[in-house]
Structures are given as C-alpha cells and as structure tokens.
Enzyme design. Structure first.
Site, PDB file in Angstrom:
ATOM      1  N   TRP A  67      59.876  35.898  34.428  1.00  0.00           N
ATOM      2  CA  TRP A  67      59.303  36.969  33.353  1.00  0.00           C
ATOM      3  C   TRP A  67      58.424  38.031  33.879  1.00  0.00           C
ATOM      4  O   TRP A  67      57.311  37.786  34.412  1.00  0.00           O
ATOM      5  CB  TRP A  67      58.939  36.056  32.189  1.00  0.00           C
ATOM      6  N   ASN A  87      66.276  38.701  27.842  1.00  0.00           N
ATOM      7  CA  ASN A  87      66.619  37.264  28.191  1.00  0.00           C
ATOM      8  C   ASN A  87      67.338  36.786  27.057  1.00  0.00           C
ATOM      9  O   ASN A  87      66.574  36.952  25.949  1.00  0.00           O
ATOM     10  CB  ASN A  87      65.322  36.242  28.549  1.00  0.00           C
ATOM     11  N   GLU A  88      68.777  36.532  27.063  1.00  0.00           N
ATOM     12  CA  GLU A  88      69.462  35.804  26.069  1.00  0.00           C
ATOM     13  C   GLU A  88      69.768  36.537  24.753  1.00  0.00           C
ATOM     14  O   GLU A  88      69.078  36.078  23.823  1.00  0.00           O
ATOM     15  CB  GLU A  88      68.997  34.555  25.745  1.00  0.00           C
ATOM     16  N   TYR A  96      74.879  26.151  29.943  1.00  0.00           N
ATOM     17  CA  TYR A  96      74.304  25.045  29.377  1.00  0.00           C
ATOM     18  C   TYR A  96      75.189  24.050  28.651  1.00  0.00           C
ATOM     19  O   TYR A  96      75.321  23.621  27.613  1.00  0.00           O
ATOM     20  CB  TYR A  96      73.318  25.481  28.541  1.00  0.00           C
ATOM     21  N   GLU A 131      71.391  31.565  34.713  1.00  0.00           N
ATOM     22  CA  GLU A 131      70.852  30.374  34.315  1.00  0.00           C
ATOM     23  C   GLU A 131      71.850  29.243  34.156  1.00  0.00           C
ATOM     24  O   GLU A 131      72.879  29.396  33.374  1.00  0.00           O
ATOM     25  CB  GLU A 131      70.179  30.584  33.123  1.00  0.00           C
ATOM     26  N   TRP A 158      68.200  26.547  36.397  1.00  0.00           N
ATOM     27  CA  TRP A 158      67.134  26.692  35.606  1.00  0.00           C
ATOM     28  C   TRP A 158      66.556  25.254  35.473  1.00  0.00           C
ATOM     29  O   TRP A 158      67.243  24.206  35.105  1.00  0.00           O
ATOM     30  CB  TRP A 158      67.462  26.935  33.998  1.00  0.00           C
TER      31      TRP A 158
HETATM   32  C1  LIG Z   1      67.742  35.149  19.555  1.00  0.00           C
HETATM   33  O1  LIG Z   1      67.387  35.810  18.232  1.00  0.00           O
HETATM   34  C2  LIG Z   1      68.213  35.419  17.164  1.00  0.00           C
HETATM   35  C3  LIG Z   1      67.859  36.338  15.953  1.00  0.00           C
HETATM   36  O2  LIG Z   1      66.436  36.810  15.771  1.00  0.00           O
HETATM   37  C4  LIG Z   1      68.067  34.058  16.780  1.00  0.00           C
HETATM   38  O3  LIG Z   1      68.950  33.617  15.782  1.00  0.00           O
HETATM   39  C5  LIG Z   1      68.437  33.336  18.028  1.00  0.00           C
HETATM   40  O4  LIG Z   1      68.504  32.012  17.944  1.00  0.00           O
HETATM   41  C6  LIG Z   1      67.756  33.513  19.265  1.00  0.00           C
HETATM   42  N1  LIG Z   1      68.454  33.459  20.435  1.00  0.00           N
HETATM   43  C7  LIG Z   1      68.462  32.084  21.110  1.00  0.00           C
HETATM   44  C8  LIG Z   1      69.391  31.986  22.308  1.00  0.00           C
HETATM   45  O5  LIG Z   1      68.353  31.235  20.474  1.00  0.00           O
END
Ligand SMILES: *[C@@H]1O[C@H](CO)[C@@H](O)[C@H](O)[C@H]1NC(C)=O
Ligand SMILES: *[C@@H]1O[C@H](CO)[C@@H](O)[C@H](O)[C@H]1NC(C)=O
Ligand SMILES: *[C@@H]1O[C@H](CO)[C@@H](O)[C@H](O)[C@H]1NC(C)=O
Ligand SMILES: *[C@@H]1O[C@H](CO)[C@@H](O)[C@H](O)[C@H]1NC(C)=O
Ligand SMILES: *[C@@H]1O[C@H](CO)[C@@H](O)[C@H](O)[C@H]1NC(C)=O
Ligand SMILES: *[C@@H]1O[C@H](CO)[C@@H](O)[C@H](O)[C@H]1NC(C)=O
Length: 442
Positions: free
Chosen positions: A114, A231-232, A312, A352, A387
């Site tokens: 990060w 990230n994600e 995952y 990851e 990861w």
């Molecule tokens: C990313 O953000 C969204 C909405 O803000 C949320 O619903 C989601 O759970 C988050 N992503 C992950 C990988 O948890």
C-alpha cells in the site's frame, strides 16, 4: 534501523544541484561503515519494466520502453506485504528491511504493497491534499529499501475498503466539506468531481515526490514495477459500472500524464460483468456480475498496461470441498489468461492469491503450476502474488490468510514459493543467453 545502528546527517552544498545532499553515515552492528548518499546515480542499477503485447520484459534503456531491444519475456513470482508503510511509520523499519530481504532470498522479485493511508493514526494523507512529511519519508524508506534489496514494488494508491481510510474516507472528507454525497444509485467516489479531484491531488503528490533517502523522484524510480489505481474496486450495484469505467479511463490517463515510465494496472478482483455473458460462468457466483466491475472492459482501457486479478476460492466458495475449489481456481485462471491473451492482448498478474488452513497447499500449488505452464507456452499469465507474508512481531497486521516467514507451520508453503521463484527465474535466464546476472535466492 536495527539496534546499534547510528545515523548521522551532514548537509552539503552541491552547487546548483537540486539535491540537498544529505549524507547518511551508517555504522551497522558488524562495525563496518557504509555510506549512502541520496544521489540518484549512486543507487543500485535496475531496469524499468515494460510490456510488449502479452509479455513483460525488463528494459535496459532507462525508462523508454520504445527504445529497448527485444529482451526475453519476464515471468515472475511475487508476494504481498501490505503493511510495509504501516511498519515503517511506527518505528519498525527493521521489519520492512527484513521482509524485503527475505522475499528476495526466496527468489521473489516483486512485492505488492500500500502506498496510502488516509485519515486516522499515522496517516500519510491527513486530509485532502495535506500530508504528514514524516510518514512520507517512511514511504520513501520502503521504496529505497526495495531498490537496495533488488525488489520491485506494485504500489496501490487507494483502498476500496475502509482499512487505512480508503474510499469511505474520501467520501467522508467530501461530505464534511459540504458536498452532497448521498446515494443516487451510484458510488460517489467514482462519480463526484470533488472526490475525483482529491484522488488526483493524492496521486500527483505521490508520483511527483522526490525520495529523501535516494534522491530519486518516484516517477523515475525503477524499483516501482507499477502503479495500481485502487485495491479491489467494487460498487454497491452494477448501475455504477459506467462510472467505474469512466473513472478508470480518466485516472489511468492522469497517471500516464505525470509518469510515462511506469506501468499502470487497475487492481481488480477480476469478476466478469454482464457485457461478457460467455465468461460469466467463471465468476464465483451470480453476485460477482453485479458489483460494478468488468474484467474485460476495465482492463481493456488504453492506459492500463496489464490486467490484475485476485483469487480467493476459500472466501468465494467457502462451502466447496478443497478439490472442488482447486478445480474452480483452474477455471478462473484459464479464463483470465486466455482473455488476456486473446481479447486484451496484455499480460496478466494474479496479484492476490489467498488460502486458509490448508496444509496440503493445494490451491497455491494449483495456481503456481498454471503460471509455470503459461511461462512454458509464453502466454499472458506472468505471475502470482501470495496474500500475504509477514515477519515475526507483526501480529497486528495478521489476517486469516497470513503466513509468517520462518514460521515452522508453513515450511511447505515456503518451499513451494522458492521452487516457483526458481523455476521461473531459470527460464528467464535461459532466454537471455549472455546474461551475467545471478539467479538470486535459488
Ligand atoms: C467496495 O466498496 C463497496 C461499496 O462502497 C462495498 O459494497 C464492497 O464491499 C467493497 N469491496 C469489497 C471487496 O469488499
Ligand atoms: C512509445 O510509442 C508509443 C506509440 O508509438 C507512444 O504513444 C508513446 O508515447 C511512446 N512512449 C514514449 C515514452 O515515448
Ligand atoms: C515485441 O515482440 C515482438 C515479437 O513478439 C518482437 O518482434 C519485438 O522485437 C518486441 N519488441 C520489443 C520492444 O521488445
Ligand atoms: C454526511 O454528513 C451528515 C452530517 O454530519 C451525516 O448525517 C451523514 O450520515 C453523512 N453522510 C455520509 C454518506 O457520510
Ligand atoms: C442530494 O442528492 C440527492 C440525490 O442526488 C437528492 O435527492 C437530495 O435532495 C440532495 N440533497 C441536497 C441537500 O441537495
Ligand atoms: C446488472 O446485473 C444484473 C444481474 O446481476 C443484470 O441482470 C443486469 O442486466 C445488469 N445491469 C446492467 C446495467 O448491466
């Protein structure tokens, strides 16, 4: 810094050179004296990473990927230690050094970590556009140490999740300053102009930063493998998908406008969206098509140089038996390599891969074999990043997927990692007939 290490500083005047030459005099515990001066041309030599259609290669010509001669394709083993900045900022710089050294000793060439911490304790970004200079220097240290250890970094620029601030912190900052962030069926982070500006300001501060330890600007630093936008990324629903796509186009182009030497990736989990119905069967469930991301469309963005995917099975299909998870993982990896090869024409990194409580290490082995197979066939699947790795004494950063280097319980997992690093490196070396570089860690 380890115990018994003394650091002195002396300021020198270097004519009109912009570097305020800070001289670090380190006397380490072996009573040898090493002097490192933060002058860019005294840093260890390293090439930049470039792509050529579906392959990565290392460029000897300092940054201009267009000028390089045809080098052999790079297939690599990597790992995640997301906590390096956190450790660096809380007086645990020795852990940062140890992790990078251990990673390299295991033959791993790239670490993903990060490059953000937004709001909260020891934040790098205190509030939009306001930085803690001390913590910035702690990030400088991470990058400087990576270069020193011959490790390259994939640096992620913001979190989707709330850990270390992330997307929710940006939304909160905007809300506090009077922006209407209430839901209109799409995620304000990807849509609101004020929040986009906050993000751009952050990215600019990072990319244009000059490292206080090395004197090298981040944009000129070959130890940075790539920038990762987020990230994600996920949104609450797929009605946000167009906003996420627009955001990726805009932000990847913004990064390139500041930095042409580095590769850029998104940071996706890799879910397929409703636009590619044939690929939906590779998703771990129906839900995956409705979180607003779309592997093909997002990764096809012009300024995105390579695709990134996470894996995952233990979280995505928790109730399946191990063999079933391994089978699913094979399908997931095959789909992404094949789409990167044919549809995207870009390399893909599995940035990851996590697995829990599995003494057989079947899932890790499955993905490693897939990458090795891809390397043998010179396909787009270029590497997998476990990861996540820790060194001892970093318990506060532990999660259910963590492996502690030197921890006896994980001996087999580490053997696998070393084996993977080495078989890929031997292949890389074979491709470069006259190389004199040693195969590190093998
Ligand atoms: C990313 O953000 C969204 C909405 O803000 C949320 O619903 C989601 O759970 C988050 N992503 C992950 C990988 O948890
Ligand atoms: C490399 O070439 C491409 C296309 O020919 C061009 O768009 C790009 O700007 C060049 N990159 C650099 C660093 O000159
Ligand atoms: C890119 O790959 C092609 C063949 O796949 C090769 O002919 C070309 O020289 C490579 N370009 C660079 C810059 O390595
Ligand atoms: C925005 O701020 C208001 C007032 O403090 C608060 O009630 C609301 O929950 C906040 N909304 C978001 C999305 O953070
Ligand atoms: C904020 O935006 C929402 C949806 O876009 C709208 O319904 C609401 O009236 C707005 N609130 C204010 C105070 O303008
Ligand atoms: C959103 O996802 C659902 C399935 O989850 C799909 O039926 C619908 O067509 C999608 N909408 C858009 C706009 O992509």
């Amino acid at each position: 810094m380890g115990p018994g290490r003394i650091q002195g500083r002396m300021y020198t005047l270097c004519g009109t050179l912009l570097l305020a030459g800070i001289l670090y005099l380190n006397i380490n515990s072996h009573n040898t004296i090493s002097i490192s001066i933060p002058i860019p041309w005294l840093q260890p030599k390293m090439g930049f990473v470039c792509t050529n259609v579906t392959h990565f290669f290392i460029n000897a010509d300092d940054g201009d990927c267009n000028k390089s001669s045809s080098a052999s394709s790079l297939y690599l083993n990597g790992w995640n230690s997301y906590w390096l900045l956190g450790a660096s900022a809380t007086g645990k710089k020795d852990k940062v050094s140890k992790m990078l050294r251990r990673g390299r000793e295991m033959g791993m060439m790239v670490c993903r970590t990060w490059a953000f911490s937004d709001g909260g304790p020891n934040a790098l970004q205190i509030s939009p556009g306001r930085f803690n200079e001390k913590v910035f220097q702690d990030l400088d240290y991470v990058i400087y140490e990576a270069r020193r250890n011959g490790v390259r970094l994939i640096l992620s620029l913001v979190n989707n999740l709330s850990a270390l601030g992330g997307k929710p912190m940006y939304v909160k900052w905007a809300n506090v300053s009077g922006v209407n962030v209430s839901d209109s069926g799409s995620d304000p982070f990807f849509r609101d102009p004020t929040i986009k500006r906050y993000y751009r300001d952050y990215v600019k501060a990072i990319i244009t930063r000059r490292n206080r330890y090395s004197g090298v600007k981040y944009s000129d630093e070959p130890a940075i493998f790539a920038w990762e936008l987020i990230n994600e990324p996920r949104c609450d629903s797929n009605t946000s998908a167009p906003f996420l796509q627009t955001w990726i186009v805009e932000m990847s182009s913004f990064v390139k406008s500041l930095d042409k030497k580095h590769l850029v990736t998104v940071g996706l989990e890799g879910f397929y969206g409703p636009k590619t119905p044939k690929s939906l069967m590779a998703n771990p469930g129906d839900w995956a098509a409705s979180v607003g991301s779309d592997f093909i469309q997002n990764s096809a963005t012009q300024d995105i140089d390579f695709a990134s995917v996470h894996a995952y099975p233990d979280s995505w299909i928790p109730n399946a038996r191990l063999e079933k998870k391994a089978k699913y993982l094979k399908k997931w990896v095959d789909f992404h390599i094949s789409d990167s090869e044919q549809a995207l024409k870009k390399p893909v990194l599995f940035t990851e891969i996590g697995s829990t409580h599995d003494s057989s290490n079947l899932l890790i082995k499955t993905i490693y074999d897939k990458i090795y197979e891809s390397a043998q066939k010179e396909q787009a699947g270029a590497g997998a990043f476990i990861w996540q790795l820790m060194v001892e004494g970093m318990q506060e950063y532990r999660d259910e997927f963590s492996l502690v280097v030197n921890d006896r319980d994980n001996t087999n997992a580490f053997k696998l990692m070393i084996q993977q690093s080495c078989r890929l490196q031997y292949m890389f070396r074979k491709g470069k007939a006259n190389t004199s570089s040693s195969v590190l860690g093998c």
